[in-house]
Design a protein around this motif. Sequence first.
Motif, PDB file in Angstrom:
ATOM      1  N   SER A 219     -56.409 -56.012 -74.972  1.00 47.53           N
ATOM      2  CA  SER A 219     -56.722 -54.712 -75.573  1.00 47.53           C
ATOM      3  C   SER A 219     -55.501 -54.109 -76.266  1.00 47.53           C
ATOM      4  O   SER A 219     -55.135 -52.951 -76.060  1.00 47.53           O
ATOM      5  CB  SER A 219     -57.282 -53.748 -74.524  1.00 47.53           C
ATOM      6  N   ASN A 220     -54.893 -54.937 -77.112  1.00 50.63           N
ATOM      7  CA  ASN A 220     -53.802 -54.446 -77.938  1.00 50.63           C
ATOM      8  C   ASN A 220     -53.706 -55.253 -79.224  1.00 50.63           C
ATOM      9  O   ASN A 220     -54.395 -56.277 -79.379  1.00 50.63           O
ATOM     10  CB  ASN A 220     -52.460 -54.472 -77.180  1.00 50.63           C
ATOM     11  N   VAL A 221     -52.893 -54.769 -80.153  1.00 46.19           N
ATOM     12  CA  VAL A 221     -52.540 -55.562 -81.319  1.00 46.19           C
ATOM     13  C   VAL A 221     -51.058 -55.899 -81.215  1.00 46.19           C
ATOM     14  O   VAL A 221     -50.255 -55.092 -80.726  1.00 46.19           O
ATOM     15  CB  VAL A 221     -52.842 -54.838 -82.647  1.00 46.19           C
ATOM     16  N   GLY A 222     -50.728 -57.101 -81.635  1.00 43.75           N
ATOM     17  CA  GLY A 222     -49.349 -57.545 -81.590  1.00 43.75           C
ATOM     18  C   GLY A 222     -48.815 -57.779 -82.990  1.00 43.75           C
ATOM     19  O   GLY A 222     -49.564 -58.185 -83.886  1.00 43.75           O
ATOM     20  N   VAL A 223     -47.524 -57.513 -83.187  1.00 41.22           N
ATOM     21  CA  VAL A 223     -46.850 -57.779 -84.451  1.00 41.22           C
ATOM     22  C   VAL A 223     -45.702 -58.739 -84.188  1.00 41.22           C
ATOM     23  O   VAL A 223     -44.848 -58.477 -83.321  1.00 41.22           O
ATOM     24  CB  VAL A 223     -46.329 -56.492 -85.104  1.00 41.22           C
ATOM     25  N   LEU A 224     -45.681 -59.861 -84.914  1.00 43.51           N
ATOM     26  CA  LEU A 224     -44.620 -60.857 -84.811  1.00 43.51           C
ATOM     27  C   LEU A 224     -43.853 -60.841 -86.128  1.00 43.51           C
ATOM     28  O   LEU A 224     -44.402 -61.176 -87.183  1.00 43.51           O
ATOM     29  CB  LEU A 224     -45.183 -62.250 -84.551  1.00 43.51           C
ATOM     30  N   ILE A 225     -42.611 -60.401 -86.078  1.00 44.97           N
ATOM     31  CA  ILE A 225     -41.790 -60.258 -87.273  1.00 44.97           C
ATOM     32  C   ILE A 225     -41.196 -61.613 -87.689  1.00 44.97           C
ATOM     33  O   ILE A 225     -40.693 -62.365 -86.860  1.00 44.97           O
ATOM     34  CB  ILE A 225     -40.664 -59.234 -87.039  1.00 44.97           C
ATOM     35  N   ASN A 226     -41.282 -61.882 -88.994  1.00 42.76           N
ATOM     36  CA  ASN A 226     -40.750 -63.108 -89.572  1.00 42.76           C
ATOM     37  C   ASN A 226     -39.219 -63.064 -89.566  1.00 42.76           C
ATOM     38  O   ASN A 226     -38.616 -62.107 -90.068  1.00 42.76           O
ATOM     39  CB  ASN A 226     -41.282 -63.246 -91.000  1.00 42.76           C
ATOM     40  N   ASN A 227     -38.599 -64.083 -89.016  1.00 41.66           N
ATOM     41  CA  ASN A 227     -37.138 -64.147 -88.970  1.00 41.66           C
ATOM     42  C   ASN A 227     -36.515 -64.471 -90.327  1.00 41.66           C
ATOM     43  O   ASN A 227     -35.300 -64.400 -90.481  1.00 41.66           O
ATOM     44  CB  ASN A 227     -36.690 -65.198 -87.954  1.00 41.66           C
ATOM     45  N   GLY A 228     -37.354 -64.848 -91.282  1.00 45.32           N
ATOM     46  CA  GLY A 228     -36.868 -65.113 -92.624  1.00 45.32           C
ATOM     47  C   GLY A 228     -36.995 -66.553 -93.050  1.00 45.32           C
ATOM     48  O   GLY A 228     -36.883 -66.871 -94.232  1.00 45.32           O
ATOM     49  N   ASN A 229     -37.272 -67.425 -92.101  1.00 47.77           N
ATOM     50  CA  ASN A 229     -37.381 -68.851 -92.410  1.00 47.77           C
ATOM     51  C   ASN A 229     -38.706 -69.438 -91.963  1.00 47.77           C
ATOM     52  O   ASN A 229     -38.832 -70.658 -91.825  1.00 47.77           O
ATOM     53  CB  ASN A 229     -36.225 -69.609 -91.753  1.00 47.77           C
ATOM     54  N   GLY A 230     -39.680 -68.556 -91.718  1.00 50.60           N
ATOM     55  CA  GLY A 230     -40.984 -69.019 -91.272  1.00 50.60           C
ATOM     56  C   GLY A 230     -41.088 -69.185 -89.774  1.00 50.60           C
ATOM     57  O   GLY A 230     -42.099 -69.683 -89.269  1.00 50.60           O
ATOM     58  N   THR A 231     -40.050 -68.753 -89.037  1.00 52.57           N
ATOM     59  CA  THR A 231     -40.161 -68.625 -87.587  1.00 52.57           C
ATOM     60  C   THR A 231     -40.306 -67.139 -87.267  1.00 52.57           C
ATOM     61  O   THR A 231     -39.970 -66.277 -88.094  1.00 52.57           O
ATOM     62  CB  THR A 231     -38.931 -69.197 -86.857  1.00 52.57           C
TER      63      THR A 231
END
Length: 381
Positions: A219-231
């Motif tokens: 019951s949440n939304v998650g945000v995964l930030i791009n490190n700049g190289n596709g990881t």
Amino acid sequence: MGHTFSDFHSTSCRSFQKQFLGSLTGQCNLTFGAPTTYSTSNTPRSIVAADVNADGSVDIIVANNGGNNVGVFINSGTGTFSIQMAYSTGAGSNPNSVTTADINADGEVDIIVANYNANNVGVLINNGNGIFAAQVTYSSGNGPNCVVVVDVNGDGKVDIIVANYGASNVGVLINAGNGTFIAQVTYSTGGGSNPAFVAAADVNGDGKIDITVANYGASNVGVLINNGNGTFAAQVTYSTGGSSNPNCVVAADVNKDGKVDIIVANNGLNNVGVLLNVGGIAFTPQATYSSGSASGPNSIVVIDLNRDGKVDIAASNNVAGSFSVFLGTGSGTFLASTTYSIGSSISYVAAADVNGDGKIDIIAALSNGNSIAVLLNSCNS
């Protein structure tokens, strides 16, 4: 309560999360014509609209969960469609999500599908004129429920992001450069999170594509930030409310401030939530908009439906057999919904101008009716 893939009707995950700020000027009074239906295989689960035969008209592609295939409907050019041409995704594959992109940079639109029960992602290469080769598959985590295609590492080639519902992670498959993909790298969304849907957009304004995920079980939304190289960095989560069970998420700028906001379908609470981006990866607590008692919203699209230059929200209501439209004010708030009944369980809703009149039409996958419905926008001044 336990759930299986058949509960979700989740879908597309295509990022039909594009904003269309009407090609024609002038606000109009929004209304839709009666639905025209086209037969699919069993249990259509997800749809996407794209021009697969390069004739300038958008066609419809559908993931038929019960039929173990993807279906292609070719547009006649006037907003009517051919009978379905079906392409197998494998016995017992149960495809749950479909999207399109030019995978091999040949100028043709290819099909990408998440095969929930086969635990793989399938790629069907367009041979030209909207005819597709047999799928090539790539292993995913358990229960891939949604697939998105976007360039995550800035090399000019599109990569694949998949929400692995059963594995509680997000997988990223990098394009090797020739339309084939490297084995997925996975990122946890938390034990028991059951990610149902992913979206891709630059959330923190650094020019790199980030991942936003709807975690049904958490019951949440998650945000995964791009490190700049596709990881990607570990996810940061934002509550969508106790027992909200979000099963669709869109990342789009709804208040025209240049920042990407989050819009989510909260299936368990019968509402749509909007989290405004206040900079970086900080968001306001969600504001919610009711889709009606026992409506069960399960997919959303964010797009300008009434040609006023402000994005609106359309949400499919699986339980109620209807879709709701929330007109946008332009400031990130939305008016109370107007509901359009179709009378059949809707597994997904998409939007596109199918008849070339400059108005955005609605396309719905009718899971119990084994069909898709096209509702032409008859918006008038």
